[in-house]
Every structure is written in structure tokens, then in C-alpha cells.
Design a protein around this motif. Structure first.
Motif, PDB file in Angstrom:
ATOM      1  N   UNK A  97      26.056  31.996 -12.029  1.00 34.31           N
ATOM      2  CA  UNK A  97      25.211  31.962 -13.226  1.00 34.31           C
ATOM      3  C   UNK A  97      23.894  32.670 -12.994  1.00 34.31           C
ATOM      4  N   UNK A  98      23.297  32.450 -11.843  1.00 39.21           N
ATOM      5  CA  UNK A  98      22.031  33.106 -11.506  1.00 39.21           C
ATOM      6  C   UNK A  98      22.204  34.616 -11.409  1.00 39.21           C
ATOM      7  N   UNK A  99      23.250  35.068 -10.729  1.00 38.58           N
ATOM      8  CA  UNK A  99      23.488  36.508 -10.578  1.00 38.58           C
ATOM      9  C   UNK A  99      23.768  37.179 -11.916  1.00 38.58           C
ATOM     10  N   UNK A 100      24.606  36.574 -12.743  1.00 43.17           N
ATOM     11  CA  UNK A 100      24.911  37.157 -14.050  1.00 43.17           C
ATOM     12  C   UNK A 100      23.643  37.226 -14.899  1.00 43.17           C
ATOM     13  N   UNK A 101      22.835  36.174 -14.852  1.00 44.01           N
ATOM     14  CA  UNK A 101      21.601  36.145 -15.641  1.00 44.01           C
ATOM     15  C   UNK A 101      20.614  37.218 -15.188  1.00 44.01           C
ATOM     16  N   UNK A 102      20.319  37.249 -13.899  1.00 36.72           N
ATOM     17  CA  UNK A 102      19.253  38.134 -13.422  1.00 36.72           C
ATOM     18  C   UNK A 102      19.717  39.567 -13.190  1.00 36.72           C
ATOM     19  N   UNK A 103      20.886  39.729 -12.585  1.00 34.80           N
ATOM     20  CA  UNK A 103      21.362  41.077 -12.260  1.00 34.80           C
ATOM     21  C   UNK A 103      22.160  41.707 -13.396  1.00 34.80           C
ATOM     22  N   UNK A 104      22.984  40.916 -14.070  1.00 33.16           N
ATOM     23  CA  UNK A 104      23.838  41.454 -15.126  1.00 33.16           C
ATOM     24  C   UNK A 104      23.149  41.577 -16.471  1.00 33.16           C
ATOM     25  N   UNK A 105      22.333  40.565 -16.807  1.00 31.45           N
ATOM     26  CA  UNK A 105      21.678  40.537 -18.114  1.00 31.45           C
ATOM     27  C   UNK A 105      20.185  40.852 -18.043  1.00 31.45           C
ATOM     28  N   UNK A 106      19.641  40.986 -16.860  1.00 32.32           N
ATOM     29  CA  UNK A 106      18.230  41.325 -16.719  1.00 32.32           C
ATOM     30  C   UNK A 106      17.279  40.255 -17.239  1.00 32.32           C
ATOM     31  N   UNK A 107      17.701  39.001 -17.187  1.00 34.34           N
ATOM     32  CA  UNK A 107      16.870  37.910 -17.704  1.00 34.34           C
ATOM     33  C   UNK A 107      15.726  37.623 -16.744  1.00 34.34           C
TER      34      UNK A 107
ATOM     35  N   UNK B 189      18.177  34.207 -24.508  1.00 37.07           N
ATOM     36  CA  UNK B 189      17.689  35.266 -23.623  1.00 37.07           C
ATOM     37  C   UNK B 189      16.382  35.849 -24.161  1.00 37.07           C
ATOM     38  N   UNK B 190      15.417  36.047 -23.255  1.00 37.71           N
ATOM     39  CA  UNK B 190      14.112  36.605 -23.612  1.00 37.71           C
ATOM     40  C   UNK B 190      14.179  38.077 -23.992  1.00 37.71           C
ATOM     41  N   UNK B 191      13.077  38.572 -24.498  1.00 35.01           N
ATOM     42  CA  UNK B 191      12.989  39.941 -25.024  1.00 35.01           C
ATOM     43  C   UNK B 191      13.295  41.033 -23.997  1.00 35.01           C
ATOM     44  N   UNK B 192      13.057  40.771 -22.718  1.00 35.20           N
ATOM     45  CA  UNK B 192      13.279  41.797 -21.698  1.00 35.20           C
ATOM     46  C   UNK B 192      14.743  41.902 -21.284  1.00 35.20           C
ATOM     47  N   UNK B 193      15.549  40.948 -21.697  1.00 35.02           N
ATOM     48  CA  UNK B 193      16.951  40.921 -21.290  1.00 35.02           C
ATOM     49  C   UNK B 193      17.797  41.946 -22.023  1.00 35.02           C
ATOM     50  N   UNK B 194      18.985  42.109 -21.553  1.00 37.79           N
ATOM     51  CA  UNK B 194      19.931  43.078 -22.125  1.00 37.79           C
ATOM     52  C   UNK B 194      20.242  42.768 -23.595  1.00 37.79           C
ATOM     53  N   UNK B 195      20.402  41.495 -23.926  1.00 36.24           N
ATOM     54  CA  UNK B 195      20.719  41.073 -25.286  1.00 36.24           C
ATOM     55  C   UNK B 195      19.728  39.992 -25.735  1.00 36.24           C
ATOM     56  N   UNK B 196      18.513  40.377 -26.129  1.00 36.65           N
ATOM     57  CA  UNK B 196      17.492  39.395 -26.518  1.00 36.65           C
ATOM     58  C   UNK B 196      17.991  38.451 -27.614  1.00 36.65           C
ATOM     59  N   UNK B 197      17.739  37.163 -27.409  1.00 37.98           N
ATOM     60  CA  UNK B 197      18.095  36.149 -28.395  1.00 37.98           C
ATOM     61  C   UNK B 197      19.522  35.640 -28.290  1.00 37.98           C
ATOM     62  N   UNK B 198      20.357  36.287 -27.500  1.00 35.21           N
ATOM     63  CA  UNK B 198      21.738  35.828 -27.355  1.00 35.21           C
ATOM     64  C   UNK B 198      21.767  34.513 -26.569  1.00 35.21           C
ATOM     65  N   UNK B 199      22.748  33.674 -26.870  1.00 36.11           N
ATOM     66  CA  UNK B 199      22.912  32.418 -26.141  1.00 36.11           C
ATOM     67  C   UNK B 199      23.630  32.665 -24.826  1.00 36.11           C
ATOM     68  N   UNK B 200      23.074  32.081 -23.776  1.00 40.37           N
ATOM     69  CA  UNK B 200      23.644  32.156 -22.431  1.00 40.37           C
ATOM     70  C   UNK B 200      23.842  30.728 -21.956  1.00 40.37           C
TER      71      UNK B 200
END
Length: 100
Positions: free
Chosen positions: A39-49, A67-78
Motif C-alpha cells: 500500500x505504501x509503495x503503490x501510494x508513494x511510488x505509483x500514485x505520487x501521493x 488523493x491530494x493535488x500532487x498525486x497522479x489522480x487528485x481526489x480519487x479514493x485510495x
């Protein structure tokens, strides 16, 4: 049952999932990651959260982030599904509930 072999396998699986998520071009309705390290890897490395807002729980002990504004898909549920939470079918039940 060699612990170092299990860790190597886990890292390979995590790296593969990160690769897939980082290449997504169309935003899905949500992403569920199972397991703490994964979960941590997907969030930080995959989605840029870098930042997320906790919206609540999808089920007891299973947090949902926006997901925050800097992430790959801002506002999406993770959905962060810890490895030690739920029974054998809890993940499939959750996917069914979220897919409605």
C-alpha cells in the motif's frame, strides 16, 4: 519458508503493481492496495501521493483516502487494506460494495 525469499517475492510483487499503477492513463473510480508495504509503495511510488485526506473507513480497520493535488489522480479514493485485517473474503466483499 525462507524469510529472505518471502521478502524478495513480496518486493517483486510490489514493484510490479507500482509499475502497473504508474502507467495508468485513465483514472479508475478507486484503487485498493492490500498489505502495508505494498500500500505504501503503490501510494508513494505509483500514485505520487505526498498528502491525502482520510475520508473514513470502507470497513472496520480499512481507511479510505482522498488523493491530494500532487498525486497522479487528485481526489480519487485510495483504499489502504492492511494485510492483517478481515477474513478470507473481506477483500472481495469490499470490491463488490465499492463497485456498485
Amino acid at each position: 519458508n525462507d524469510p529472505s525469499e518471502s521478502l524478495t517475492i513480496g518486493n517483486s510483487v510490489s514493484d510490479g503493481l507500482v509499475s502497473i499503477v504508474s502507467k495508468l492513463e485513465v483514472q479508475p473510480r478507486f484503487i485498493i492496495a492490500k498489505g502495508g508495504i505494498t500500500s505504501s509503495d503503490v501510494a508513494t511510488k505509483g500514485l505520487g501521493i505526498k498528502r491525502a485526506m482520510v475520508l473514513g473507513q470502507a470497513a472496520p480497520g480499512i481507511p479510505v483516502w482522498s488523493i491530494g493535488e500532487e498525486g497522479k489522480f487528485p481526489g480519487m479514493s485510495y483504499v489502504v487494506f492492511p494485510g492483517n485485517v478481515g477474513g478470507n473474503d473481506e477483500l472481495s466483499k469490499l470490491v463488490s460494495r465499492l463497485s456498485v
